[in-house]
Motif scaffolding. Structure first.
Motif, PDB file in Angstrom:
ATOM      1  N   GLU A  25       0.839  -1.203   0.000  1.00 14.23           N
ATOM      2  CA  GLU A  25       0.000   0.000   0.000  1.00 14.23           C
ATOM      3  C   GLU A  25       0.869   1.246   0.000  1.00 14.23           C
ATOM      4  O   GLU A  25       1.858   1.327   0.735  1.00 14.23           O
ATOM      5  CB  GLU A  25      -0.908   0.006   1.223  1.00 14.23           C
ATOM      6  CG  GLU A  25      -1.967  -1.072   1.178  1.00 14.23           C
ATOM      7  CD  GLU A  25      -2.944  -0.972   2.335  1.00 14.23           C
ATOM      8  OE1 GLU A  25      -3.339   0.156   2.690  1.00 14.23           O
ATOM      9  OE2 GLU A  25      -3.296  -2.036   2.864  1.00 14.23           O
ATOM     10  N   SER A  27       0.589   5.811  -0.701  1.00 19.59           N
ATOM     11  CA  SER A  27      -0.255   7.005  -0.817  1.00 19.59           C
ATOM     12  C   SER A  27       0.563   8.122  -1.437  1.00 19.59           C
ATOM     13  O   SER A  27       1.769   8.240  -1.196  1.00 19.59           O
ATOM     14  CB  SER A  27      -0.743   7.455   0.561  1.00 19.59           C
ATOM     15  OG  SER A  27      -1.544   6.473   1.155  1.00 19.59           O
ATOM     16  N   ARG A  97      -4.513   6.714  -3.165  1.00 19.64           N
ATOM     17  CA  ARG A  97      -4.095   5.518  -2.440  1.00 19.64           C
ATOM     18  C   ARG A  97      -4.065   4.410  -3.470  1.00 19.64           C
ATOM     19  O   ARG A  97      -4.968   4.295  -4.296  1.00 19.64           O
ATOM     20  CB  ARG A  97      -5.080   5.193  -1.312  1.00 19.64           C
ATOM     21  CG  ARG A  97      -5.009   6.218  -0.179  1.00 19.64           C
ATOM     22  CD  ARG A  97      -6.038   5.994   0.916  1.00 19.64           C
ATOM     23  NE  ARG A  97      -6.174   4.616   1.293  1.00 19.64           N
ATOM     24  CZ  ARG A  97      -7.363   4.030   1.551  1.00 19.64           C
ATOM     25  NH1 ARG A  97      -8.471   4.703   1.486  1.00 19.64           N
ATOM     26  NH2 ARG A  97      -7.411   2.773   1.898  1.00 19.64           N
TER      27      ARG A  97
END
Length: 151
Positions: A25, A27, A97
């Motif tokens: 993940e 951002s 994101r």
């Protein structure tokens, strides 16, 4: 029209799960350049939230935005083809994101599982075809004589 370039439409569930085991993940704020045309393509992303604009350098003109991509869309296909250089540029137009993938790791995964490799290649091929069409239409809209755009 249903998009075939999103992760959910692009890969069967078992291949999505195998691919997602290699995701991390990330951002980005709005206005971040993710990649530049002509530079090394060593990763790719799948958007979770936000939008990314793909652009193309046009000599003598400002970069042309070709397409804006959002939820579930694959950002980057150049990693899949030798020599692994970006064919477009990409910039976030809102906070984003995303899931990020290391290109080398995914290529190794595809080599180890030929069925997965074929599925990824077919998905990436559909993305390339769609992006090529979008590029053509956008450039005709911007630079061709009036009325010569998409039919």
């Amino acid at each position: 029209m249903t998009s075939t370039t999103t992760l959910s439409a692009g890969l069967p569930a078992e291949h999505r799960e195998a691919l997602m085991r290699h995701a991390r993940e990330v951002s980005f704020d709005a206005g971040v350049r993710l990649f530049e045309e002509g530079r090394r393509a060593d990763r790719f992303w799948i958007v979770r939230t936000g939008t990314v604009a793909l652009d193309l350098q046009v000599p003598g003109h400002r970069a042309a935005v070709i397409e804006s991509l959002g939820h579930g869309e694959l950002i980057g296909w150049s990693w899949h083809f030798t020599p692994g250089l970006w064919h477009l540029g990409g910039e976030t137009t809102s906070p984003v994101r995303a899931w990020e993938f290391d290109a080398d790791a995914v290529r190794e995964l595809c080599a180890a599982d030929p069925e997965l490799g074929r599925a990824v290649a077919a998905w990436v091929g559909r993305v390339v075809a769609q992006r090529l069409h979008a590029t053509r239409v956008r450039l005709l809209d911007l630079y061709a004589p009036y009325g010569s755009g998409s039919r």
